[in-house]
Design a protein around this motif. Structure first.
Motif, PDB file in Angstrom:
ATOM      1  N   ARG A   1       0.805  -1.227   0.000  1.00 26.17           N
ATOM      2  CA  ARG A   1       0.000   0.000   0.000  1.00 26.17           C
ATOM      3  C   ARG A   1       0.835   1.273   0.000  1.00 26.17           C
ATOM      4  N   ASP A   2       2.121   1.169   0.315  1.00 30.38           N
ATOM      5  CA  ASP A   2       2.981   2.358   0.292  1.00 30.38           C
ATOM      6  C   ASP A   2       3.466   2.714  -1.108  1.00 30.38           C
ATOM      7  N   ILE A   3       3.212   1.845  -2.069  1.00 29.91           N
ATOM      8  CA  ILE A   3       3.613   2.111  -3.453  1.00 29.91           C
ATOM      9  C   ILE A   3       2.543   2.992  -4.088  1.00 29.91           C
ATOM     10  N   GLU A   4       2.947   4.138  -4.584  1.00 34.44           N
ATOM     11  CA  GLU A   4       1.976   5.098  -5.122  1.00 34.44           C
ATOM     12  C   GLU A   4       1.336   4.653  -6.435  1.00 34.44           C
ATOM     13  N   ASP A   5       2.048   3.907  -7.239  1.00 30.73           N
ATOM     14  CA  ASP A   5       1.513   3.427  -8.512  1.00 30.73           C
ATOM     15  C   ASP A   5       0.627   2.211  -8.230  1.00 30.73           C
ATOM     16  N   PHE A   6      -0.697   2.415  -8.280  1.00 28.89           N
ATOM     17  CA  PHE A   6      -1.650   1.367  -7.921  1.00 28.89           C
ATOM     18  C   PHE A   6      -1.456   0.109  -8.765  1.00 28.89           C
ATOM     19  N   ALA A   7      -1.295   0.264 -10.070  1.00 31.29           N
ATOM     20  CA  ALA A   7      -1.135  -0.900 -10.951  1.00 31.29           C
ATOM     21  C   ALA A   7       0.116  -1.695 -10.574  1.00 31.29           C
ATOM     22  N   ALA A   8       1.204  -1.008 -10.278  1.00 26.84           N
ATOM     23  CA  ALA A   8       2.438  -1.687  -9.881  1.00 26.84           C
ATOM     24  C   ALA A   8       2.250  -2.405  -8.552  1.00 26.84           C
ATOM     25  N   ALA A   9       1.578  -1.759  -7.621  1.00 32.62           N
ATOM     26  CA  ALA A   9       1.334  -2.380  -6.318  1.00 32.62           C
ATOM     27  C   ALA A   9       0.482  -3.644  -6.466  1.00 32.62           C
ATOM     28  N   MET A  10      -0.516  -3.589  -7.346  1.00 34.02           N
ATOM     29  CA  MET A  10      -1.384  -4.752  -7.535  1.00 34.02           C
ATOM     30  C   MET A  10      -0.644  -5.882  -8.266  1.00 34.02           C
ATOM     31  N   ALA A  11       0.266  -5.535  -9.147  1.00 34.89           N
ATOM     32  CA  ALA A  11       1.092  -6.560  -9.801  1.00 34.89           C
ATOM     33  C   ALA A  11       1.946  -7.280  -8.759  1.00 34.89           C
ATOM     34  N   LEU A  12       2.523  -6.529  -7.841  1.00 32.05           N
ATOM     35  CA  LEU A  12       3.294  -7.136  -6.753  1.00 32.05           C
ATOM     36  C   LEU A  12       2.392  -7.982  -5.861  1.00 32.05           C
TER      37      LEU A  12
END
Length: 143
Positions: free
Chosen positions: A72-83
């Motif tokens: 949740r600390d990753i600002e890029d939502f798409a990148a966070a969801m990929a992780l």
């Protein structure tokens, strides 16, 4: 319905009483809280108080921290969801997904997080992982 059903609900904009009523109207037997940290600044939505309110209504509460948004600390939502997708694919998080699927086959459950819009919440990725494990699973928004 061999695979079961999972309802999806976000409590944003609801009171605890409103959430409980919505759950009761949909005959939910158990809420699976997929927040990594089940604490909220919103009164009544932290783990202990929420569990108490649900229990008073005859609804079980389960916290699955391994299904929480670890990114949740990753600002890029798409990148966070990929992780998040990668995170849920193996080890203990994958076992938590398996528990969720098994529970859906036995009980009427709702997966809970804050966001109303499931598409803007990691809950979407959790439900995708459940569906990948059990393609005959029904995933429905809780109205």
């Amino acid at each position: 319905m061999a695979g079961g059903r999972i309802y999806s609900v976000g409590y944003e904009g609801l009171t605890v009483a409103g959430l409980v009523e919505r759950l009761r109207q949909n005959r939910i037997e158990e809420v699976v809280d997929v927040r990594a940290s089940p604490y909220s600044r919103r009164p009544g939505f932290s783990k202990k108080r929420l569990a108490e309110s649900l229990a008073a209504a005859g609804i079980a509460y389960r916290h699955e921290p391994l299904l929480g948004n670890a990114f949740r600390d990753i600002e890029d939502f798409a990148a966070a969801m990929a992780l998040m997708r990668h995170h849920l694919a193996a080890g203990d998080p994958a076992e938590a997904v398996a528990r969720l699927v098994a529970l859906a086959g036995d009980r009427r459950i709702a997966v809970l997080c804050l966001e109303t819009d499931q598409r803007r919440c990691h809950r979407q990725v959790v439900l995708e992982a459940a569906l990948a494990r059990a393609p005959d699973l029904d995933i429905l928004p809780l109205h």
